[in-house]
Write an enzyme that holds these catalytic residues in place. Sequence first.
Site, PDB file in Angstrom:
ATOM      1  CB  CYS B 276      -1.053  -0.002   1.101  1.00 39.85           C
ATOM      2  SG  CYS B 276      -0.441  -0.471   2.696  1.00 39.85           S
ATOM      3  CB  CYS B 449      -3.036   6.436   7.746  1.00 37.41           C
ATOM      4  SG  CYS B 449      -2.499   5.077   6.719  1.00 37.41           S
TER       5      CYS B 449
END
Lengths: 95, 880
Positions: B276, B449
């Site tokens: 990712c 994140c």
Amino acid sequence: MLTNDENDLLQGEIISNETINRIFNKLENQLLDQKEVIVDLKEVIFISVYFLERLEVFLEKAKQLDAIIKIINVQPAIYKVFRVAKIKAILDSVS
Amino acid sequence: MDYGSQNLRENYILSPEASQLSIDLYSEFNDDSCKFIDQTLNKARKASAVFTQYSQEKVDKIVYSVVKAAINNSREFAKLAREETRMGLFEDKILKNIVASEFLYHQIKNKKTVGVIKEHKDEDMVEVAEPIGVIAALTPVTNPTSTVIYKSIISLKTRNAIVFSPHLMSSKCVAYTAEVLYKAALEAGAPEGCIGWLKRNSKLRKQTNHLMHHPEVDLVFATGGTTMVKVAYSSGKPAIGVGSGNTPVYIHKSCDIESSVMDICISKTFDNGTECPSEQTLVVDSEIYEQTLSEFKKINCYICNEDEIKKLTPIVIDPETNSMNYKFVGKDAYTIADAAGIIVPKDTKILLCKINSTHNRHPLLKEKLMPVLSVLKADSVNDALNKCLLVNHSGGTGHTAGVFASDEDIISRFQTLINAGRIIVNQPTALGGLGGIYNNLSTTLSFGCGTGGGNSTTDNVNVYNLLNIKRVPRRQIQPMWFKTPNQIYSNTGALSTLKSIEAKNVFIITDTNIEKLGIVEKIISALPSEVNFKVFTEVEPEPNRSVIDKGVKQIGNFKPDHFIAVGGGSVIDAAKAIRLFYECPETKFEDLAINFVDFRKRVTTFPSLGKTKLIAIPTTSGTGSEVSPACVIADNKNGLKISLFDYNLMPDIAIVDSELVKDLPLVPTVDTAIDAFTHALEAFVSIYATDFTDSLCLQAIDTIHEYLPKVVNALDNLDIRQRIHNAATLAGMAFSNASVGINHALAHALGAKFKIPHGRANAVFLLSTISFNSGIPRKFMPFTNYKKYIACKKYAQIAKTLGCIGDNIPELIEGLKDKIKELLKKSELPSQVCELGIKLDDYLTSIPELIEKTINDLSLRTNPRMPLIEELEGIFRNAY
């Protein structure tokens, strides 16, 4: 109370399943003719998952037989194991 | 030992039967699909409990064993993962497994995770590790085995038990990997149940939900898609949930194009783009746009034309879900192109799609975990940064971003603007993001994140995220200072010292009374004849800001090197402020006036003074302003009295000469002297008191007690005057370092309300505050250096100094109060509020206002006993 022999087993780091079986077999035998059994953990400094499992089973059996189990002289490190494991029967028996 | 034997593998791939080793309740699903989770977690709970006893040495032995097993089986795990998920590349999956074991181990092997894990010597604090307990770990389909390896290792390293819930499409390889690692852990002495896992079955989703909500689970550690991460966070458990990204990469014209293109190629083709953090959209400066695309072509990447992009888009981004098409996640470029009806060479590495710059919502600007890259051309740096922000904020906030540039200014602007937990500079973002290969980021398979991605962290999730870190700060004792003017001249005739000052221009600050008394004349006479001087006589009692401004203005072009303040407390206070604003005209009065509790931690930074010197010559014996770092200035506009406090304000020289007080009338003489007595009494019991201040206090108390009654009948006796004068300065030095207490807070309130001279206002509270501070406090005043409540003992010490006799502390304190009563009486001073001429009704009505003022008074902060509102009310009432 356990005899001297079994007391010798209840000391140091208890990690051998064989030792644990001997301890709890003896304790379970005591349940047959005693209404109160004292488990003295004064010299015990380490216990395994299997010890916890056997202790839990032992307390369950004692309950069925209306016997009183007192776990005494628990070292803080072992008491922390009991607290983290959150097994009510064990915590209720610690005095 | 080879934990990954063919038999064991077949156990999972070919047969659904449970292994003897595993906590496998596969067969129980039919009756109760969640019962086995209870049992697995029960075992995990016990394992986590037993784990608390493990030493660092034991833990490290277990971790080593598991890492070894992971490395030895990395090919096997990779093969299983590829076979089951049909995503990615076998070869790259091996590398992922190695990163999750060997590289991770390299980073954590020497890290402490048991007992004291960090020492902060400067802060006198240690951090101690406490395991989390039982972790429910969700694994993604894109990195199934490497995630199990990584999560198992960091979980064991931190003495936690972990139970895996795999994505349905990777459940077999996850179970197999977990079992191999579990066996290795057990062999090395890990507690039974330390690793558990759910197996493939039709109710896996329900079981995962049950697992996350289970009371035995202490933390949900989820890696995967956005939906799953949201579920993890909504489980009601503490969670580390890390999910999808959308990585923008800026290729600036200052970069090395060839090297950048190769890095991107390595990254975007790594495991067919399933990582990712891998590049999703390139933003390329127009100056190097064509050259960059040529470089891609050179290494077998394919540049799609407009028609091909149209065909490719619905293959990459599912038009129904408007997100990436999972059918093609981890597929190679040729397969994807083929599905879109685009003919490309078989060895094509990446499909590049040039997106029209005006098409901000093009579907291909989304995350695509496959070897498909969008490319945007930028007309300028600003345009490039805006395009990167567009991608960043289209599903990528908090995750990863990349920049290729040699211009540090560009890198700096990029890292400031882009919201990403890891900003990878001149490296492939996929492998760079993993950490430990291209840089020193923590090696991870879970990329925090931050809030941008709905996560609790921006970390590369590592061992420290799986620990409860206990901070153990040791009590810090504050260094106690003793600060005083450089020179104090303290005898009758000391004024003559002015003869020796090395001054050129002296600005004298005083008031009209002092001038009339001829004292200014004396000062001028005492100065060396060659000294220029200018006199400012406009100071009034309780000087306000306009007086300060006037004073500064009057200095004009005089350029003084010395200020001489001659007068009472008001004059000296005004001189401190005039000097301050003369030296630092840019200073804002309001900033300096910000209140504080602890001088060391105050918000205001006072300017340093030093261009001039301040000589303070008191003409009253009480305020101590000649040696204090404080000045009080009235703010008439807002109806406030503002205290400025800083050691920069302290005079450089104090001249304590009784010649200047011999004409002071009786009333101001006793008023100011009792103020000095109160300074000493309060500084002595202050929580900031030290041996240095104590000795000054006792001397001052003893002297005032003896000489104040005498001066009443001998106002012109210079010897007695000098004793009182010196005692006031000693008390000033004491409170300048130890501060005062509740008595002053009460007196400030009363004085302001009923216009009572400060000394008298102090006098009427002396007895009640001694009683209050001598009692057992309902609330103690917290201060690290004040370890025992010793106020009563210190009052007893004063009593003994004054000659009181008593068998115990209460008797001595009663004796002290009697002595003070006697002192007040002999000095013609009031001992109760009623003696001040205040009517009872007026007084009682004012008590709430007085309390309000008192509670906000800075003097309270150093009183040993913290008064409650009702206690203050009691003190006010009793003082009447």
